[in-house]
Design a protein around this motif. Structure first.
Motif, PDB file in Angstrom:
ATOM      1  N   VAL A  87       0.837  -1.203   0.000  1.00 29.72           N
ATOM      2  CA  VAL A  87       0.000   0.000   0.000  1.00 29.72           C
ATOM      3  C   VAL A  87       0.867   1.247   0.000  1.00 29.72           C
ATOM      4  O   VAL A  87       0.607   2.215  -0.720  1.00 29.72           O
ATOM      5  N   LYS A  91       1.131   4.405  -2.734  1.00 35.22           N
ATOM      6  CA  LYS A  91       1.063   5.827  -2.389  1.00 35.22           C
ATOM      7  C   LYS A  91       2.297   6.577  -2.877  1.00 35.22           C
ATOM      8  O   LYS A  91       2.196   7.668  -3.448  1.00 35.22           O
ATOM      9  N   PHE A 129      -5.813  -1.733  -1.531  1.00 32.38           N
ATOM     10  CA  PHE A 129      -5.727  -0.335  -1.127  1.00 32.38           C
ATOM     11  C   PHE A 129      -7.015   0.106  -0.427  1.00 32.38           C
ATOM     12  O   PHE A 129      -6.972   0.739   0.631  1.00 32.38           O
ATOM     13  N   ILE A 137      -8.153   3.869  -4.794  1.00 32.11           N
ATOM     14  CA  ILE A 137      -6.975   4.469  -5.410  1.00 32.11           C
ATOM     15  C   ILE A 137      -7.382   5.700  -6.200  1.00 32.11           C
ATOM     16  O   ILE A 137      -6.695   6.730  -6.186  1.00 32.11           O
TER      17      ILE A 137
END
Length: 207
Positions: A87, A91, A129, A137
């Motif tokens: 994750v 990002k 996510f 996302i």
């Protein structure tokens, strides 16, 4: 853009250990992490947003407890859970693309980019996510693009149309819609509020 910012482009060199680090969001973070790891006696081979490759003088594994403590004192976090690591990689890749773009045409298909650099099916990445972060996302991308738009508008050097083009929007109206959804204002209204309103929120608050 300084390629030092970009994560996920190289495999660790033989004999090195890759550390995945949460809350690295700017060039200053890279300098702080490099200094902290060096102070622990580690040989720092590479530091980019979200990642550091290190080795030890005797070839042993690094003391992760010491690394974790040092990073936490500086406001970072060592990620050891594989799901959390993935994750954070998502990002970091998206923040880098949006806030620190490389010269050239603006990338529009973020999903293809994530699949290419993470080697995972996008459906899996999206599901993971959402489960870990509580938002999709796509919504994360919108937040980051609006935050970057606020910054560009605050500089006062680009028109709204130029900001929209730089961020890959199909039109200024498209930017205005998403900007309004996130801020409650149009880009023009935000611009008229003046410099006091243009301070960018800390990126780690958006992560």
């Amino acid at each position: 853009m300084n390629t030092e910012l970009r994560a996920g482009y190289a495999l660790p060199a033989p004999g090195t250990h890759r550390l995945l680090i949460k809350n690295m969001v700017c060039p200053q973070c890279i300098r702080v992490v490099r200094e902290d790891l060096s102070a622990l006696g580690l040989q720092v081979q590479r530091v980019v947003l979200g990642e550091a490759d290190v080795s030890t003088p005797d070839g042993r594994d690094p003391d992760l407890g010491a690394v974790r403590t040092s990073l936490e004192k500086a406001g970072f976090a060592l990620l050891e859970d594989p799901r959390a690591q993935l994750v954070e990689q998502i990002k970091t890749l998206l923040v880098t693309l949006i806030h620190y773009p490389a010269p050239g045409p603006r990338l529009l298909k973020y999903s293809d980019y994530l699949v290419e650099h993470l080697g995972r099916d996008y459906h899996y990445l999206s599901h993971l996510f959402s489960a870990e972060e509580g938002l999709t996302i796509e919504k994360f991308i919108i937040r980051q693009k609006v935050e970057r738009a606020k910054e560009l508008i605050g500089y006062g050097e680009l028109s709204i149309a130029q900001v929209a083009e730089q961020l890959g929007y199909s039109s200024p109206a498209h930017l205005s819609r998403q900007f309004g959804q996130v801020t409650g204002l149009t880009p023009s209204e935000f611009q008229r509020l003046g410099p006091a309103s243009h301070a960018r929120r800390s990126l780690d608050a958006l992560l």
